[in-house]
Design an enzyme around this catalytic site. Sequence first.
Site, PDB file in Angstrom:
ATOM      1  N   ASN A 228       0.803  -1.166   0.096  1.00 18.66           N
ATOM      2  CA  ASN A 228       0.173  -0.044  -0.031  1.00 18.66           C
ATOM      3  C   ASN A 228       0.858   1.207   0.006  1.00 18.66           C
ATOM      4  O   ASN A 228       0.649   2.101  -0.588  1.00 18.66           O
ATOM      5  CB  ASN A 228      -0.746   0.047   1.197  1.00 18.66           C
ATOM      6  CG  ASN A 228      -2.302  -0.860   1.013  1.00 18.66           C
ATOM      7  OD1 ASN A 228      -2.915  -1.050  -0.167  1.00 18.66           O
ATOM      8  ND2 ASN A 228      -2.770  -1.370   2.065  1.00 18.66           N
ATOM      9  N   ASP A 237      -5.656  -3.511  -3.329  1.00 17.26           N
ATOM     10  CA  ASP A 237      -6.721  -4.158  -3.515  1.00 17.26           C
ATOM     11  C   ASP A 237      -6.436  -5.059  -4.525  1.00 17.26           C
ATOM     12  O   ASP A 237      -7.113  -6.113  -4.575  1.00 17.26           O
ATOM     13  CB  ASP A 237      -7.919  -3.129  -4.165  1.00 17.26           C
ATOM     14  CG  ASP A 237      -8.275  -2.057  -2.919  1.00 17.26           C
ATOM     15  OD1 ASP A 237      -8.053  -2.262  -1.767  1.00 17.26           O
ATOM     16  OD2 ASP A 237      -8.754  -0.884  -3.204  1.00 17.26           O
ATOM     17  N   GLU A 263      -5.911  -7.488   5.687  1.00 15.94           N
ATOM     18  CA  GLU A 263      -5.244  -8.421   4.808  1.00 15.94           C
ATOM     19  C   GLU A 263      -5.286  -9.863   5.397  1.00 15.94           C
ATOM     20  O   GLU A 263      -4.549 -10.812   5.028  1.00 15.94           O
ATOM     21  CB  GLU A 263      -3.702  -8.060   4.593  1.00 15.94           C
ATOM     22  CG  GLU A 263      -2.810  -7.884   5.811  1.00 15.94           C
ATOM     23  CD  GLU A 263      -2.605  -6.602   6.493  1.00 15.94           C
ATOM     24  OE1 GLU A 263      -1.879  -6.831   7.306  1.00 15.94           O
ATOM     25  OE2 GLU A 263      -3.915  -5.957   6.479  1.00 15.94           O
TER      26      GLU A 263
END
Length: 343
Positions: A228, A237, A263
């Site tokens: 991220n 994503d 996650e």
Amino acid sequence: MALYSYLLLWMGTFLGVQLSAFEPGTPHALIFGWLYGINALFYLMIRSGCSERLKDPSLTFLQMATGILATTAILYFSRELRGAMLSIYFMVMTFGVFALDRRGLMLMALFTLTCFTGLQVFELSTSPHSVVFSYLIGHWIILALGLCWFIYVGGYIHNLQTRVRDQRESLREAHERLSAIAIRDELTGLYNRRHFLERLDEEMSLAERNGSALHLAIIDLDHFKQVNDQYGHAAGDEVLCRFSNLASQGLRRSDLLARYGGEEFVVLFPHASKQACMAAMERLRDAFASQDFGFSGAMQTSFSAGLAAYQKGESAESFTHRADTALYEAKAAGRNRIHLTGE
């Protein structure tokens, strides 16, 4: 409904003959015997499924046409009761109000008016001296106006039915969407944490009662925060969805896969041995490690997992805690591995 209505009409015709309101030689037994025979055929066609091959599987047009022809035959013998007996036409039209659209009702109304007009023309040509012309015109106008009313009201009812049916379908689809939202994760399409916990209690109860094997795996994608931070949340994503697809395709249909949060993912293995669960998790780990992503050709993906076997009598909190502990042991040992506990 048709057979019951014809029975009442037969009784009325029979009484009319006895009271001399109908022609003495009215062949009511022949007319209604023929009518019941035709309707018995319709019934057999519908019950046997033969009518499903037709455009009108309920045979509404044929049933109404049969009733209109029988009514016309009865009107021929009705003498001075003809004005009152015109209402039978409207009874037959009522049969189609909830089944036909406005165009269908117009066709049936035209057929009815044609049959009645044919009856009047026949009487004029065979016995003109016994026909009162004012009654003839009056009956025709009354029937035409009544049929127009049926066309208008029947079309209105059909439109209402269509709107109600469309609204019901929309409500059903909305309910299905809400139900899916309630149990599905929006991003991955997997079951969410709440649904997983509900199913966990059910599977534990089954394992407790049947003495069957039950294993729980908690999975954490390694170094996901770095994905991220380095590539953006869209890339994160994509990684989550890629893992979700791999897991959905690689696990059994009886295995329960869910997104636990962030996650983290969970897999519940009912009726599976320790060796089978480990083999399935290893296959998934290898498949995930071999994935290529367009946003980074050099990125390596992996996950750590903790696997626990259900112990008879333990709570859901204890079961998930042991699997979670095994997960942290796998991460502490260097990640990209599966740690088994509870054996």
